[in-house]
Design a protein around this motif. Structure first.
Motif, PDB file in Angstrom:
ATOM      1  N   THR A  74       0.842  -1.194   0.000  1.00 53.05           N
ATOM      2  CA  THR A  74       0.000   0.000   0.000  1.00 53.05           C
ATOM      3  C   THR A  74       0.874   1.239   0.000  1.00 53.05           C
ATOM      4  N   VAL A  75       0.374   2.289  -0.659  1.00 56.67           N
ATOM      5  CA  VAL A  75       1.114   3.547  -0.739  1.00 56.67           C
ATOM      6  C   VAL A  75       0.211   4.687  -0.302  1.00 56.67           C
ATOM      7  N   VAL A  76       0.829   5.721   0.242  1.00 55.29           N
ATOM      8  CA  VAL A  76       0.088   6.910   0.641  1.00 55.29           C
ATOM      9  C   VAL A  76       0.444   8.048  -0.303  1.00 55.29           C
ATOM     10  N   THR A  77      -0.403   9.046  -0.333  1.00 57.40           N
ATOM     11  CA  THR A  77      -0.198  10.186  -1.211  1.00 57.40           C
ATOM     12  C   THR A  77       0.921  11.059  -0.685  1.00 57.40           C
ATOM     13  N   GLY A  78       1.706  11.646  -1.606  1.00 56.93           N
ATOM     14  CA  GLY A  78       2.758  12.577  -1.218  1.00 56.93           C
ATOM     15  C   GLY A  78       2.158  13.842  -0.642  1.00 56.93           C
ATOM     16  N   PRO A  79       2.968  14.841  -0.309  1.00 54.57           N
ATOM     17  CA  PRO A  79       4.400  14.836  -0.605  1.00 54.57           C
ATOM     18  C   PRO A  79       5.212  14.063   0.439  1.00 54.57           C
ATOM     19  N   GLY A  80       6.113  13.242  -0.048  1.00 54.71           N
ATOM     20  CA  GLY A  80       7.031  12.543   0.843  1.00 54.71           C
ATOM     21  C   GLY A  80       8.331  13.318   0.975  1.00 54.71           C
ATOM     22  N   LYS A  81       9.083  12.992   1.999  1.00 55.77           N
ATOM     23  CA  LYS A  81      10.381  13.632   2.208  1.00 55.77           C
ATOM     24  C   LYS A  81      11.533  12.663   2.000  1.00 55.77           C
ATOM     25  N   TYR A  82      11.237  11.367   2.119  1.00 55.40           N
ATOM     26  CA  TYR A  82      12.293  10.368   2.039  1.00 55.40           C
ATOM     27  C   TYR A  82      11.813   9.189   1.213  1.00 55.40           C
ATOM     28  N   ALA A  83      12.774   8.453   0.637  1.00 55.61           N
ATOM     29  CA  ALA A  83      12.437   7.216  -0.047  1.00 55.61           C
ATOM     30  C   ALA A  83      11.864   6.223   0.956  1.00 55.61           C
ATOM     31  N   ALA A  84      10.997   5.340   0.484  1.00 51.94           N
ATOM     32  CA  ALA A  84      10.360   4.366   1.361  1.00 51.94           C
ATOM     33  C   ALA A  84      11.378   3.367   1.893  1.00 51.94           C
ATOM     34  N   ASP A  85      11.335   3.134   3.196  1.00 53.28           N
ATOM     35  CA  ASP A  85      12.194   2.158   3.853  1.00 53.28           C
ATOM     36  C   ASP A  85      11.466   0.816   3.839  1.00 53.28           C
ATOM     37  N   LEU A  86      11.995  -0.146   3.092  1.00 50.52           N
ATOM     38  CA  LEU A  86      11.328  -1.432   2.924  1.00 50.52           C
ATOM     39  C   LEU A  86      11.670  -2.445   4.002  1.00 50.52           C
ATOM     40  N   SER A  87      12.514  -2.058   4.965  1.00 48.47           N
ATOM     41  CA  SER A  87      12.906  -3.011   6.009  1.00 48.47           C
ATOM     42  C   SER A  87      11.741  -3.375   6.912  1.00 48.47           C
ATOM     43  N   GLY A  88      10.737  -2.484   6.987  1.00 45.09           N
ATOM     44  CA  GLY A  88       9.571  -2.765   7.824  1.00 45.09           C
ATOM     45  C   GLY A  88       8.400  -3.344   7.051  1.00 45.09           C
ATOM     46  N   GLY A  89       8.613  -3.671   5.776  1.00 47.88           N
ATOM     47  CA  GLY A  89       7.538  -4.223   4.965  1.00 47.88           C
ATOM     48  C   GLY A  89       7.104  -3.274   3.867  1.00 47.88           C
ATOM     49  N   LEU A  90       5.972  -3.584   3.257  1.00 45.35           N
ATOM     50  CA  LEU A  90       5.540  -2.888   2.041  1.00 45.35           C
ATOM     51  C   LEU A  90       4.252  -2.094   2.215  1.00 45.35           C
ATOM     52  N   HIS A  91       3.889  -1.773   3.436  1.00 47.66           N
ATOM     53  CA  HIS A  91       2.632  -1.053   3.656  1.00 47.66           C
ATOM     54  C   HIS A  91       2.880   0.393   4.084  1.00 47.66           C
ATOM     55  N   GLY A  92       2.007   1.284   3.607  1.00 45.62           N
ATOM     56  CA  GLY A  92       2.098   2.686   3.963  1.00 45.62           C
ATOM     57  C   GLY A  92       3.334   3.373   3.402  1.00 45.62           C
ATOM     58  N   LEU A  93       3.768   2.976   2.206  1.00 48.47           N
ATOM     59  CA  LEU A  93       4.987   3.547   1.639  1.00 48.47           C
ATOM     60  C   LEU A  93       4.747   4.996   1.217  1.00 48.47           C
ATOM     61  N   PRO A  94       5.623   5.913   1.623  1.00 44.27           N
ATOM     62  CA  PRO A  94       5.476   7.320   1.219  1.00 44.27           C
ATOM     63  C   PRO A  94       5.898   7.514  -0.223  1.00 44.27           C
ATOM     64  N   ARG A  95       5.392   8.585  -0.832  1.00 47.03           N
ATOM     65  CA  ARG A  95       5.708   8.860  -2.233  1.00 47.03           C
ATOM     66  C   ARG A  95       6.175  10.303  -2.403  1.00 47.03           C
ATOM     67  N   PHE A  96       6.934  10.508  -3.467  1.00 49.67           N
ATOM     68  CA  PHE A  96       7.334  11.845  -3.887  1.00 49.67           C
ATOM     69  C   PHE A  96       6.316  12.347  -4.908  1.00 49.67           C
ATOM     70  N   THR A  97       5.707  13.485  -4.645  1.00 48.46           N
ATOM     71  CA  THR A  97       4.731  14.069  -5.553  1.00 48.46           C
ATOM     72  C   THR A  97       5.450  14.768  -6.704  1.00 48.46           C
ATOM     73  N   ILE A  98       5.254  14.272  -7.920  1.00 47.87           N
ATOM     74  CA  ILE A  98       5.912  14.849  -9.085  1.00 47.87           C
ATOM     75  C   ILE A  98       4.981  15.869  -9.739  1.00 47.87           C
ATOM     76  N   THR A  99       5.470  17.078  -9.918  1.00 49.58           N
ATOM     77  CA  THR A  99       4.723  18.152 -10.563  1.00 49.58           C
ATOM     78  C   THR A  99       5.618  18.804 -11.603  1.00 49.58           C
ATOM     79  N   MET A 100       5.088  19.785 -12.289  1.00 51.87           N
ATOM     80  CA  MET A 100       5.910  20.514 -13.255  1.00 51.87           C
ATOM     81  C   MET A 100       7.051  21.259 -12.565  1.00 51.87           C
ATOM     82  N   LYS A 101       6.883  21.546 -11.278  1.00 54.74           N
ATOM     83  CA  LYS A 101       7.917  22.264 -10.527  1.00 54.74           C
ATOM     84  C   LYS A 101       8.823  21.329  -9.728  1.00 54.74           C
ATOM     85  N   ALA A 102       8.476  20.057  -9.648  1.00 46.53           N
ATOM     86  CA  ALA A 102       9.256  19.107  -8.847  1.00 46.53           C
ATOM     87  C   ALA A 102       9.433  17.820  -9.633  1.00 46.53           C
TER      88      ALA A 102
END
Length: 254
Positions: free
Chosen positions: A217-245
């Motif tokens: 499962t993934v959550v909506t950005g904006p994220g600040k860090y890459a997802a740490d997979l050591s705790g599993g694959l749920h609630g992964l943060p994302r980087f919001t990509i826009t024309m400015k980012a």
């Protein structure tokens, strides 16, 4: 290659970080953009930059199966299921042999909604091996009088309403999530492996249910860090990509 650290009978986990990029709608070059849109030219620049800088795209089902991760993995996601994902993004994925995951508001293909993906489009993209279809819920993305929009102070997405009973929450939220899962499985011939939380809003009453259904499962950005997979694959943060980012805005941080 990075091997999964979990045992075969356990949910997948890795001693690795995974950047997860979030897009929504793609428009033709020259059209106006907001924080939910990028132009097709910008998307191509992003895919070119990722390839030139040694990033390898992965899919949720590969992670869920505990397949080894390539060096410099990245997960590209699109939320909502706009038709532009097929018309504009999919040809670029083919051009760059890039993989991406699309989280559908399943109500849209079921109702043949204009400007959204059809089930035939989803089947075609899935058959390419480059695209994986996941769930963004059935109608739980505020697809009522709110017209899909976030409303501050209300229960948005999977959130429980104030004072809502367990039975009402089951009927309004959990049944919606299960129905989205079942519809994707029927239309595409395989159960979906990932879910994107509408508006990034989680809820304890929905989280456990979603984790049983979806390996990732993934959550909506904006994220600040890459997802740490050591705790599993749920609630992964994302980087919001826009024309400015662009992706490099986040990934150059190392």
């Amino acid at each position: 290659m990075v091997q999964a650290t979990s045992r075969p009978e356990e949910p997948a986990a890795y001693a690795a970080k995974l950047p997860v990029l979030m897009y929504h709608h793609v428009v033709c070059d020259g059209e106006a953009c907001n924080d939910m849109t990028v132009t097709v030219g910008r998307l191509e620049e992003d895919l070119h930059w990722l390839a030139e800088n040694g990033y390898h795209t992965v899919l949720p089902r590969e992670l869920a199966a505990a397949q080894p991760l390539p060096e410099k993995p990245v997960l590209i996601t699109f939320d909502d299921g706009y038709r532009s994902n097929y018309d504009l993004a999919f040809p670029l994925l083919q051009k760059y042999s890039a993989k991406a995951a699309i989280a559908l508001m399943v109500y849209m293909p079921d109702k043949n909604a204009e400007n959204f993906l059809s089930w035939d489009m989803c089947r075609q993209m899935t058959a390419s091996g480059l695209v994986e279809i996941g769930s963004h819920g059935f109608a739980i993305h505020n697809l009522d009088e709110r017209m899909g929009n976030f409303v501050p102070g209300q229960a948005n997405g999977v959130q429980r309403r104030k004072g809502e009973s367990d039975l009402d929450f089951q009927c309004r939220v959990l049944d919606d999530l299960r129905y989205s899962y079942d519809r994707i499985a029927v239309e595409l011939g395989a159960a979906p492996s990932f879910f994107a939380y509408p508006f990034g809003k989680t809820d304890p009453g929905a989280d456990a249910f979603l984790q049983e259904l979806f390996p990732l499962t993934v959550v909506t950005g904006p994220g600040k860090y890459a997802a740490d997979l050591s705790g599993g694959l749920h609630g992964l943060p994302r980087f919001t990509i826009t024309m400015k980012a662009a992706p490099e805005t986040f990934l150059k941080r190392g």
